[in-house]
Design a protein around this motif. Structure first.
Motif, PDB file in Angstrom:
ATOM      1  N   GLU A   8       0.379  -0.861  -0.190  1.00 29.80           N
ATOM      2  CA  GLU A   8      -0.278  -0.396  -0.030  1.00 29.80           C
ATOM      3  C   GLU A   8       1.273   1.127   0.024  1.00 29.80           C
ATOM      4  OE1 GLU A   8      -3.641  -0.031   2.403  1.00 29.80           O
ATOM      5  OE2 GLU A   8      -2.601  -2.046   3.449  1.00 29.80           O
ATOM      6  N   HIS A   9       1.828   1.510   0.943  1.00 29.06           N
ATOM      7  CA  HIS A   9       2.689   2.516   1.342  1.00 29.06           C
ATOM      8  C   HIS A   9       3.514   2.969  -0.299  1.00 29.06           C
ATOM      9  CE1 HIS A   9       2.616   1.690   5.495  1.00 29.06           C
ATOM     10  NE2 HIS A   9       2.013   3.411   5.281  1.00 29.06           N
ATOM     11  N   ARG A  10       4.077   2.093  -0.486  1.00 35.58           N
ATOM     12  CA  ARG A  10       4.647   1.571  -2.655  1.00 35.58           C
ATOM     13  C   ARG A  10       3.674   2.161  -3.454  1.00 35.58           C
ATOM     14  NH1 ARG A  10       5.905  -3.359  -3.169  1.00 35.58           N
ATOM     15  NH2 ARG A  10       4.306  -4.016  -4.238  1.00 35.58           N
ATOM     16  N   LEU A  11       2.720   1.718  -3.523  1.00 33.08           N
ATOM     17  CA  LEU A  11       1.894   2.455  -4.272  1.00 33.08           C
ATOM     18  C   LEU A  11       1.290   3.805  -3.903  1.00 33.08           C
ATOM     19  CD1 LEU A  11      -0.680  -0.935  -4.224  1.00 33.08           C
ATOM     20  CD2 LEU A  11       0.815   0.127  -6.512  1.00 33.08           C
ATOM     21  N   PHE A  12       0.843   4.047  -2.801  1.00 32.71           N
ATOM     22  CA  PHE A  12       0.156   5.756  -1.975  1.00 32.71           C
ATOM     23  C   PHE A  12       2.117   6.396  -2.885  1.00 32.71           C
ATOM     24  CE2 PHE A  12       2.172   8.694   0.712  1.00 32.71           C
ATOM     25  CZ  PHE A  12       1.246   9.759  -0.167  1.00 32.71           C
ATOM     26  N   LEU A  13       2.756   5.718  -2.674  1.00 32.01           N
ATOM     27  CA  LEU A  13       4.813   6.836  -3.211  1.00 32.01           C
ATOM     28  C   LEU A  13       4.723   6.861  -4.633  1.00 32.01           C
ATOM     29  CD1 LEU A  13       7.214   5.697  -0.246  1.00 32.01           C
ATOM     30  CD2 LEU A  13       5.747   8.579  -0.650  1.00 32.01           C
ATOM     31  N   ASP A  14       4.136   5.954  -5.140  1.00 34.68           N
ATOM     32  CA  ASP A  14       4.297   5.847  -6.833  1.00 34.68           C
ATOM     33  C   ASP A  14       3.228   7.183  -7.535  1.00 34.68           C
ATOM     34  OD1 ASP A  14       5.469   3.674  -6.677  1.00 34.68           O
ATOM     35  OD2 ASP A  14       4.674   2.476  -7.203  1.00 34.68           O
ATOM     36  N   TRP A  15       2.101   6.624  -6.210  1.00 33.72           N
ATOM     37  CA  TRP A  15       0.639   8.294  -7.212  1.00 33.72           C
ATOM     38  C   TRP A  15       1.342   9.204  -6.939  1.00 33.72           C
ATOM     39  CZ3 TRP A  15      -1.975  12.132  -3.486  1.00 33.72           C
ATOM     40  CH2 TRP A  15      -2.529  11.955  -3.972  1.00 33.72           C
ATOM     41  N   LEU A  16       1.755   9.540  -5.587  1.00 38.85           N
ATOM     42  CA  LEU A  16       2.477  11.097  -5.090  1.00 38.85           C
ATOM     43  C   LEU A  16       3.143  11.390  -5.899  1.00 38.85           C
ATOM     44  CD1 LEU A  16       2.546  13.229  -2.937  1.00 38.85           C
ATOM     45  CD2 LEU A  16       4.299  11.751  -1.911  1.00 38.85           C
ATOM     46  N   LEU A  17       4.390  10.936  -6.712  1.00 37.01           N
ATOM     47  CA  LEU A  17       5.669  10.950  -7.738  1.00 37.01           C
ATOM     48  C   LEU A  17       4.931  11.323  -8.973  1.00 37.01           C
ATOM     49  CD1 LEU A  17       8.825  11.073  -8.297  1.00 37.01           C
ATOM     50  CD2 LEU A  17       8.239   9.394  -8.565  1.00 37.01           C
ATOM     51  N   GLU A  18       3.948  10.301  -9.590  1.00 37.79           N
ATOM     52  CA  GLU A  18       2.788  11.298 -10.580  1.00 37.79           C
ATOM     53  C   GLU A  18       2.444  12.510 -10.112  1.00 37.79           C
ATOM     54  OE1 GLU A  18       3.746   9.611 -13.371  1.00 37.79           O
ATOM     55  OE2 GLU A  18       5.173   8.500 -12.888  1.00 37.79           O
ATOM     56  N   THR A  19       1.191  12.249  -9.346  1.00 36.05           N
ATOM     57  CA  THR A  19       1.508  14.190  -8.958  1.00 36.05           C
ATOM     58  C   THR A  19       2.350  14.598  -8.779  1.00 36.05           C
ATOM     59  OG1 THR A  19      -0.581  12.290  -7.250  1.00 36.05           O
ATOM     60  CG2 THR A  19      -0.725  15.347  -7.577  1.00 36.05           C
ATOM     61  N   LEU A  20       3.508  14.914  -8.588  1.00 41.96           N
ATOM     62  CA  LEU A  20       3.990  15.879  -8.269  1.00 41.96           C
ATOM     63  C   LEU A  20       4.355  15.959  -9.857  1.00 41.96           C
ATOM     64  CD1 LEU A  20       6.266  15.010  -5.588  1.00 41.96           C
ATOM     65  CD2 LEU A  20       5.241  16.539  -5.229  1.00 41.96           C
ATOM     66  N   VAL A  21       4.472  15.014 -10.634  1.00 41.74           N
ATOM     67  CA  VAL A  21       5.349  15.100 -12.104  1.00 41.74           C
ATOM     68  C   VAL A  21       3.697  16.268 -12.877  1.00 41.74           C
ATOM     69  CG1 VAL A  21       5.811  14.119 -13.797  1.00 41.74           C
ATOM     70  CG2 VAL A  21       6.929  13.865 -11.656  1.00 41.74           C
ATOM     71  N   GLU A  22       2.947  15.231 -12.614  1.00 39.38           N
ATOM     72  CA  GLU A  22       1.340  16.433 -13.878  1.00 39.38           C
ATOM     73  C   GLU A  22       1.672  17.290 -12.955  1.00 39.38           C
ATOM     74  OE1 GLU A  22      -3.091  15.416 -13.128  1.00 39.38           O
ATOM     75  OE2 GLU A  22      -1.431  13.623 -12.928  1.00 39.38           O
ATOM     76  N   ARG A  23       1.937  17.960 -11.934  1.00 39.43           N
ATOM     77  CA  ARG A  23       1.462  19.433 -11.504  1.00 39.43           C
ATOM     78  C   ARG A  23       2.694  20.025 -11.470  1.00 39.43           C
ATOM     79  NH1 ARG A  23      -3.779  19.896  -8.330  1.00 39.43           N
ATOM     80  NH2 ARG A  23      -5.102  18.167  -8.717  1.00 39.43           N
ATOM     81  N   GLU A  24       3.751  19.460 -11.475  1.00 42.36           N
ATOM     82  CA  GLU A  24       5.156  20.559 -12.085  1.00 42.36           C
ATOM     83  C   GLU A  24       5.065  21.129 -10.672  1.00 42.36           C
ATOM     84  OE1 GLU A  24       3.936  22.595 -14.887  1.00 42.36           O
ATOM     85  OE2 GLU A  24       4.336  21.937 -16.614  1.00 42.36           O
ATOM     86  N   ALA A  25       4.827  20.375  -9.649  1.00 38.56           N
ATOM     87  CA  ALA A  25       5.817  20.966  -8.351  1.00 38.56           C
ATOM     88  C   ALA A  25       6.845  21.562  -7.476  1.00 38.56           C
ATOM     89  CB  ALA A  25       4.901  20.213  -6.945  1.00 38.56           C
TER      90      ALA A  25
END
Length: 428
Positions: A23-40
């Motif tokens: 679960e934690h791995r999948l969350f971190l994968d999602w977080l990374l994609e969100t950071l990239v998508e939103r150009e944080a």
């Protein structure tokens, strides 16, 4: 500039004895994609990165793999993380020199200078935009333990003042003093147009706590601090510790909440990370970004046995899921009489279903004055309330505030001194 605020990852948590690395791995994968998508431009992690002070190697690998991947995908991303009350400050800081090469700043402890003032310089982290220009300063304040913030003589204090037990030396006064000195130092550092962003792992007055999964920080609520510690020129306050996402008084003062439910009592909470946009010295906008739940959590009951079994019969079932994605299940049954084969009946209904039964709770009738009235659920009661009940039964009156304060300090010492042997039992 734009940053994401998150907290309370609790990497390495075991859920009723079951690991949650997938679960934690999948969350971190999602977080990374969100950071990239939103150009944080930055990521702020407000404490409780790990679930225990001595996390497993697998839990540590999750964090460090994420940091490396984030730097590869977003070379200009600033990451700031602080230790929470579940973390070891020393462990969080141990790889700090290496992580700084990946634009990651890890703060686990506060330090004091020889003159008794806070070493604020190391807690101030510049946040830059895509061009590398400093747009804000992060006031990165890790969880403050009593030994770190009490007993420090300040300029102008006398030795007698320090020994007197006056209010300036108690825990809450120590926390307030650290905030004040750090904010003063940040004001001196920033240039015109640069925002101030505070990050803290603390319990604010009036904030809503979770039902079962949050560890009291130190002294059973007496350690809670006022939102007034964050003056209006702090554009945003990124808080950690409370698992329920919420703002405290103002939209700029927020708990992001935990990204995943850490207990069945948190199933109905919104789980999110917060996106914040700064324009100059001010907060321009915030947005709560829902975190997809990689593993479903079902809570059935409390109800009579027949109704519970009927509800279990119609649980969603997806046999194509890999086992690590099977939903977690808690079942609560109200009984009017003993049912010796209760677990067998529940497991028979679940036969062939892609779910993982973690907890079966029997709720027996309560007869005032009878033996059943003495039954307690230790997991739900918690050590503090159990101590209060035991004391009152022994002495015929509730414990005084001084006794409870001593108990809470002792309990915190026990929790802080957890060893690898303790945490490894649930992970081996």
């Amino acid at each position: 500039m734009k940053f994401l605020h998150t907290a309370d990852w609790h990497l390495g948590q075991t859920f009723h004895g079951q690991e949650r690395h997938a679960e934690h791995r999948l969350f971190l994968d999602w977080l990374l994609e969100t950071l990239v998508e939103r150009e944080a431009d930055a990521l702020l992690v407000a404490g409780d990165v790990f679930d225990v002070v001595n996390p497993s190697l697998q839990a540590q690998a999750l964090l460090y793999d994420f940091i490396v991947s984030a730097h590869e995908r977003l070379p200009m991303l600033d990451i700031v993380l602080i230790a929470g009350n579940h973390d070891s400050g020393n462990r969080i800081e141990l790889p700090a020199p290496l992580m700084r090469r990946l634009r990651t700043h890890a703060l686990g402890r506060v330090r004091w200078l020889d003159d008794g003032t806070l070493d604020a310089e190391r807690l101030l982290v510049p946040l830059t935009d895509a061009s590398g220009e400093t747009c804000a300063w992060c006031l990165a304040l890790p969880f403050l333990r009593p030994a770190e913030v009490t007993g420090h003589v300040q300029p102008g204090d006398t030795e007698d003042d320090d020994r007197s037990g006056s209010a300036r030396n108690d825990y809450v006064a120590g926390i307030s003093r650290v905030h004040e000195q750090l904010i003063a130092a940040a004001r001196e550092h920033r240039q015109r147009g640069q925002a101030l962003v505070a990050m803290s792992h603390a319990h604010l007055h009036g904030a809503a706590v979770s039902e079962a999964s949050e560890r009291p920080i130190v002294i059973g609520g007496e350690e809670s601090i006022s939102a007034g510690l964050f003056p209006p020129d702090i554009a945003y306050v990124a808080l950690g510790h409370l698992h329920r996402a919420q703002q405290v008084g103002e939209a700029r003062i927020r708990y992001s909440g935990s990204p995943l439910p850490l207990d069945f009592s948190e199933v109905a909470y919104p789980h999110q990370v917060v996106e914040a946009v700064l324009e100059g010295e001010s907060l321009a906008a915030t947005e709560a970004i829902p975190v997809p739940r990689p593993v479903a959590m079902y809570r059935v009951g409390p109800n009579e046995l027949d109704a519970v079994l009927a509800e279990l019969e119609v649980l969603p079932n997806d046999p194509t899921l890999p086992r690590e994605r099977w939903p977690w299940l808690e079942v609560r049954v109200e009984l009017s009489a003993p049912v010796p084969d209760l677990r067998a009946q529940v497991e028979a209904v679940l036969e062939g279903k892609a779910v993982r039964l973690l907890r079966l709770e029997r709720r027996l009738p309560q007869h005032e004055g009878g033996p059943a009235s003495e039954r307690v659920d230790l997991e739900q009661l918690g050590p503090r309330r159990l101590f209060q009940r035991t004391w009152e039964k022994q002495w015929g009156e509730p414990p005084g505030d001084d006794v409870l304060a001593d108990f809470d300090r002792l309990l915190q010492d026990v929790l802080d001194d957890a060893t690898d042997d303790t945490s490894a039992e649930g992970r081996s």
